[in-house]
Design an enzyme around this catalytic site. Structure first.
Site, PDB file in Angstrom:
ATOM      1  N   LYS A 559       0.809  -1.062   0.103  1.00  0.00           N
ATOM      2  CA  LYS A 559       0.093  -0.084  -0.122  1.00  0.00           C
ATOM      3  C   LYS A 559       0.902   1.142  -0.097  1.00  0.00           C
ATOM      4  O   LYS A 559       0.635   2.260  -0.626  1.00  0.00           O
ATOM      5  CB  LYS A 559      -0.970   0.000   1.078  1.00  0.00           C
ATOM      6  CG  LYS A 559      -2.038  -0.673   1.019  1.00  0.00           C
ATOM      7  CD  LYS A 559      -3.108  -0.659   2.172  1.00  0.00           C
ATOM      8  CE  LYS A 559      -4.523  -1.319   2.182  1.00  0.00           C
ATOM      9  NZ  LYS A 559      -5.336  -1.119   3.114  1.00  0.00           N
ATOM     10  N   LEU A 783       3.838  -0.584  10.057  1.00  0.00           N
ATOM     11  CA  LEU A 783       3.090  -0.277   8.489  1.00  0.00           C
ATOM     12  C   LEU A 783       1.852   0.023   8.749  1.00  0.00           C
ATOM     13  O   LEU A 783       0.961  -0.832   9.032  1.00  0.00           O
ATOM     14  CB  LEU A 783       3.675  -1.439   7.923  1.00  0.00           C
ATOM     15  CG  LEU A 783       3.133  -1.430   6.280  1.00  0.00           C
ATOM     16  CD1 LEU A 783       3.954  -0.298   5.603  1.00  0.00           C
ATOM     17  CD2 LEU A 783       3.309  -2.703   5.520  1.00  0.00           C
ATOM     18  N   THR A 784       1.628   1.291   8.804  1.00  0.00           N
ATOM     19  CA  THR A 784       0.036   1.887   9.221  1.00  0.00           C
ATOM     20  C   THR A 784      -0.950   1.318   8.349  1.00  0.00           C
ATOM     21  O   THR A 784      -1.877   1.028   8.684  1.00  0.00           O
ATOM     22  CB  THR A 784       0.225   3.255   9.174  1.00  0.00           C
ATOM     23  OG1 THR A 784       0.601   3.891   8.108  1.00  0.00           O
ATOM     24  CG2 THR A 784       0.781   3.724  10.360  1.00  0.00           C
ATOM     25  N   CYS A 785      -0.671   1.006   6.899  1.00  0.00           N
ATOM     26  CA  CYS A 785      -1.727   0.657   6.025  1.00  0.00           C
ATOM     27  C   CYS A 785      -2.205  -0.638   6.439  1.00  0.00           C
ATOM     28  O   CYS A 785      -3.450  -1.106   5.820  1.00  0.00           O
ATOM     29  CB  CYS A 785      -1.209   0.726   4.451  1.00  0.00           C
ATOM     30  SG  CYS A 785      -0.723   2.498   4.119  1.00  0.00           S
ATOM     31  N   HIS A 786      -1.140  -1.548   6.965  1.00  0.00           N
ATOM     32  CA  HIS A 786      -1.584  -2.771   7.330  1.00  0.00           C
ATOM     33  C   HIS A 786      -1.932  -3.043   8.672  1.00  0.00           C
ATOM     34  O   HIS A 786      -1.903  -4.080   9.062  1.00  0.00           O
ATOM     35  CB  HIS A 786      -0.563  -3.659   6.854  1.00  0.00           C
ATOM     36  CG  HIS A 786      -0.611  -3.513   5.190  1.00  0.00           C
ATOM     37  ND1 HIS A 786      -1.271  -4.383   4.192  1.00  0.00           N
ATOM     38  CD2 HIS A 786       0.456  -3.031   4.528  1.00  0.00           C
ATOM     39  CE1 HIS A 786      -1.017  -4.266   2.915  1.00  0.00           C
ATOM     40  NE2 HIS A 786       0.207  -3.315   3.053  1.00  0.00           N
TER      41      HIS A 786
END
Length: 817
Positions: A559, A783-786
């Site tokens: 992402k 990993l903020t998106c996940h």
């Protein structure tokens, strides 16, 4: 030498005196005219010959006339002819310059209308319709369309002038062939398309239903290199020499040892040749033998048998043929058979096998170098001319023999050749404008309902080509490409998604980078130029499709590779000038549309104004408690004071209402209207109106109903981590010891927002995996998106706690540096 056999015909056709005609076994005759026959064809009513570029035709005897006509030379003015094909009642001629002439039954010739100066390289002729293939890959048809044999729409009445078969646009065609009332074309990658009359299964589609242009799937990956259509049957040749036949078999013309029709392709043997309505001729180059099968009731099989023969038998050719000649062309006429032979001169033939102008234009490094340097003027002009048609771009980059594998799973492109070629072209700045014109032409001609998968290659080529054009044009072309991709029918787009999923890693990354860059440019144009939001919406949809492909196929593209960091700069500018609130509204609308919590403390008044609900004093108190409570105090004042010591008279209630209207409406009117306009550009108003006000705020900014136990319950572990791992146990012990604010900071560190999504803490799915490190100095990473936490394996709980607190207090991420 011309050999012929079959029904009675004028001795020597008038090409030579009758006494010069040699008679061999099985009724086979041969003639060697002083003026060599360059090409010939036989149809139902005529046989035609080309000698020295001139055409002579002879009318064959028929039920109405018991004798042949005389050999007559056509009046063609200055046109030199290189190819003739005879059909039902006339013929089609192809001149050396690519001009097409039509001969009717009165042997009068006229130019074909509708070519518009296109250069034709191939022609085909059926009983009542004809076809032409141009250098730019366009298929043109004319004549009757009683069974859909023109490949146009079903209700098309037919046409005396050339019509473009648009359904095959973009498919690199290599050969065309016309039967009685059916048609076939062959792509460069060996894909076979057929349409028209199918009463005997001559389309090879396992039924007898007339069809529009359809792929003969049973011939896919058979490496088909040639097609020949008879009256009601069809033969194909594969690269390895295998012959398939299908259609009418009542006279044995399929060679399958039966007299039945075949509705799908069936192997004959290692043979090849020509077919007419009731018999077929084939040849084996290695042995120089000609075989025949089908109806031989008038001797057209050339093997002393006057029968209907369902298996191939050799033709009794003159003995000198084997030693001195080789087969140039086989022709199966209605009741006649012909073999055009040429002498072998050492390792060379008496005449070339084909005219160079008929060859498909292909690209190589030398041509690219000439184009870039412009050292070869002729090559430069030729390539520029050919590049003007995306058919050729589709042809150039096919990967040698591998392109025969082209299917819904394999695109057949040579990616290294594409990349190196486009890189070289970009070195010549004057060439870029030409490249832009080419891309624009390609985009305007793309078919949303492609007949075959080969035309989808261009969607893979265009991003790489667009990468090398100038910035302004790059954005425009990228958006146009996205629009065309979204217009593709679902089946075609599914194939394209498969192609994307199998692109080389660096190629796919380049496509993603192009989309990111141009998306950022378009968002900026929204802010500064007020362009139509439909444009970036299409690009956004394209990005979403590509992202889904990457996620579903576990590619090494995450992402974060899709994140447009330039938006941060644009967001800062929105605090600066009021007109940029439009962009801010778009960002918030996008966040709502994508169910993303934003780190902004919006008051309820904002959502009331979005839905045209009048804000109240309570709403003012929420974000400005001092001012709001002061106004409330005025309303609650118990004494009977109706006037204030001012220059005007007003009731207290009216004063508070006017003050509220100014604070919540008039003072922010311009900025809010821009924000609102942008917000509803990015999300549908009908969707927003479905929510209650508090729900709407919760969806966008989250809530504060923290349930840390649910976070722990929903956490999953990767790699060597598991729930009872010592490091995991220590981590949750440390987490329990954090203060409320530190836990919120951890949520911000993990997800990019510190509030809970509207669906509650169960919507936060944290994963924890080990972070390999040689030292104990590494901090945890997220990993903020996940919602993925990379946690080093620390030696003790004390170190773990110190590093976790240090990491969450760094405050680095989307909102702070």
């Amino acid at each position: 030498m011309l050999c012929f056999w079959g029904a009675q015909v004028r001795e020597g056709f008038g090409l030579e005196q009758p006494d010069k005609v040699k008679h061999g076994n099985s009724g086979i005759r041969s003639v060697c005219p002083k003026s060599k026959v360059q090409d010939m064809s036989a149809g139902r009513s005529f046989v035609g010959f080309i000698r020295d570029g001139q055409v002579s035709v002879l009318r064959l005897r028929s039920e109405d006339c018991d004798h042949d006509g005389k050999l007559t030379q056509l009046q063609l003015k200055n046109d030199r002819i290189r190819l003739i094909l005879c059909g039902g009642d006339g013929a089609v001629l192809l001149a050396y310059g690519g001009k097409v002439l039509i001969m009717d039954k009165s042997i009068v010739c006229r130019p074909l209308k509708g070519l518009d100066n296109r250069q034709v390289i191939q022609i085909a002729c059926g009983d009542h319709h004809s076809m032409a293939l141009t250098t730019d890959g366009q298929l043109l048809v004319w004549g009757e369309n009683s069974h859909g044999q023109l490949g146009l729409r079903k209700d098309h009445p037919g046409s005396p002038s050339a019509q473009h078969v648009q359904s095959l646009s973009g498919i690199p065609l290599a050969q065309i062939s016309a039967g009685g009332d059916h048609s076939f074309v062959l792509s460069l990658s060996g894909v076979v398309f057929g349409w028209g009359k199918n009463s005997a299964g001559q389309l090879g589609l396992r039924d007898t239903t007339d069809r529009h242009a359809s792929v003969v799937n049973s011939l896919n990956r058979k490496k088909t290199v040639s097609i020949s259509c008879g009256g009601e049957h069809t033969a194909t040749l594969s690269k390895g020499g295998t012959v398939f036949t299908f259609g009418s078999g009542g006279s044995g013309q399929l060679g399958h040892k039966s007299f039945k029709d075949e509705h799908h392709p069936r192997v004959v043997a290692e043979l090849w040749g020509s077919g007419h309505r009731h018999h077929t001729l084939v040849s084996v180059a290695s042995s120089k033998l000609i075989y025949s099968f089908g109806c031989g009731m008038q001797g057209q099989l050339g093997n002393e048998e006057i029968i209907k023969q369902s298996v191939p038998f050799p033709v009794n050719l003159p003995t000198e043929y084997n030693h001195e000649y080789t087969i140039a062309k086989l022709i199966a006429g209605k009741n006649h058979s012909f073999a055009l032979l040429v002498k072998e001169l050492g390792n060379e033939l008496e005449q070339p096998k084909s005219n160079p102008s008929r060859e498909i234009f292909t690209l190589n490094d030398r041509m690219i170098d000439c184009w870039v340097s412009k050292s070869d003027t002729n090559s430069w002009k030729a390539i520029k001319k050919n590049l003007s048609f995306y058919f050729n771009v589709n042809v150039w980059f096919c990967s040698c023999d591998d392109h025969y594998r082209t299917s819904e799973d394999h695109c057949g492109l040579d990616f290294d050749l594409v990349k190196s070629s486009f890189a070289k072209l970009s070195e010549n700045k004057s060439l870029i404008s030409e490249v832009v014109k080419v891309v624009q032409q390609m985009l305007s001609s793309l078919n949303p309902n492609p007949t075959g998968v080969e035309s989808l290659r261009v969607y893979l080529l265009l991003p790489e080509l667009i990468r090398h054009v100038q910035e302004q044009q790059r954005t425009e072309l990228t958006e146009a490409l996205a629009s065309k991709i979204l217009q593709l029918n679902p089946d075609a787009r599914k194939v394209l998604e498969t192609y994307w999923s199998r692109l080389p890693e660096d190629w796919l990354k380049n496509v993603v980078d192009l989309l990111k860059k141009e998306s950022a440019m378009l968002i900026e144009k929204i802010a500064f130029q007020g362009i139509n939001w439909d444009i970036p919406r299409r690009l956004k949809k394209f990005v979403q499709i590509l992202h889904m492909v990457c996620c579903n196929t576990n590619r090494n593209i995450t992402k974060s590779d899709f994140m447009i960091y330039e938006i941060n700069d644009l967001l800062i500018m929105v605090s600066v000038e009021k007109e940029k609130y439009f962009l801010f509204g778009i960002l918030c609308g996008l966040a709502l549309n994508n169910n993303s919590v934003v780190h902004l403390p919006f008051p309820l008044a904002l959502f009331k104004k979005l839905l045209d609900v009048k804000p109240s004093l309570k709403d003012l108190i929420e974000f400005s408690p001092v001012l709001g409570k002061s106004l409330q105090y005025i309303l609650d004042y118990s004494d009977d004071v109706e006037e204030m010591d001012m220059n005007f008279t007003v009731s207290l209630t009216e004063f508070v209402d006017k003050y509220l209207d100014y604070i919540l409406n008039k003072s922010v009117e311009e900025e809010f209207e821009e924000f609102k306009r942008g917000f509803f550009k990015a999300c549908a108003r009908c969707m927003v109106e479905m929510f209650e006000l508090e729900e709407l705020r919760g969806v966008l900014v989250g809530n504060e109903e923290y349930d840390w136990d649910i976070l722990k319950q929903n956490t999953t572990y990767e790699g060597s981590f598991y729930a009872e791992h010592p490091t995991i146990i220590s981590f949750w012990e440390v987490f329990e010891e954090l203060t409320s604010n530190e836990k919120k900071a951890f949520l911000m560190f993990l997800t990019g927002f510190e509030k809970v999504p509207i669906l509650g803490m169960s919507a936060v799915k944290m994963s924890v995996r080990p972070l390999f490190s040689f030292t104990q100095d590494h901090l945890p990473q997220a990993l903020t998106c996940h919602s993925l936490l990379d946690l080093p394996v620390y030696q003790n709980k004390k170190t773990l706690k110190a590093k976790v607190i240090e990491a969450i207090n760094h405050k680095r991420g989307f909102w702070e540096e």
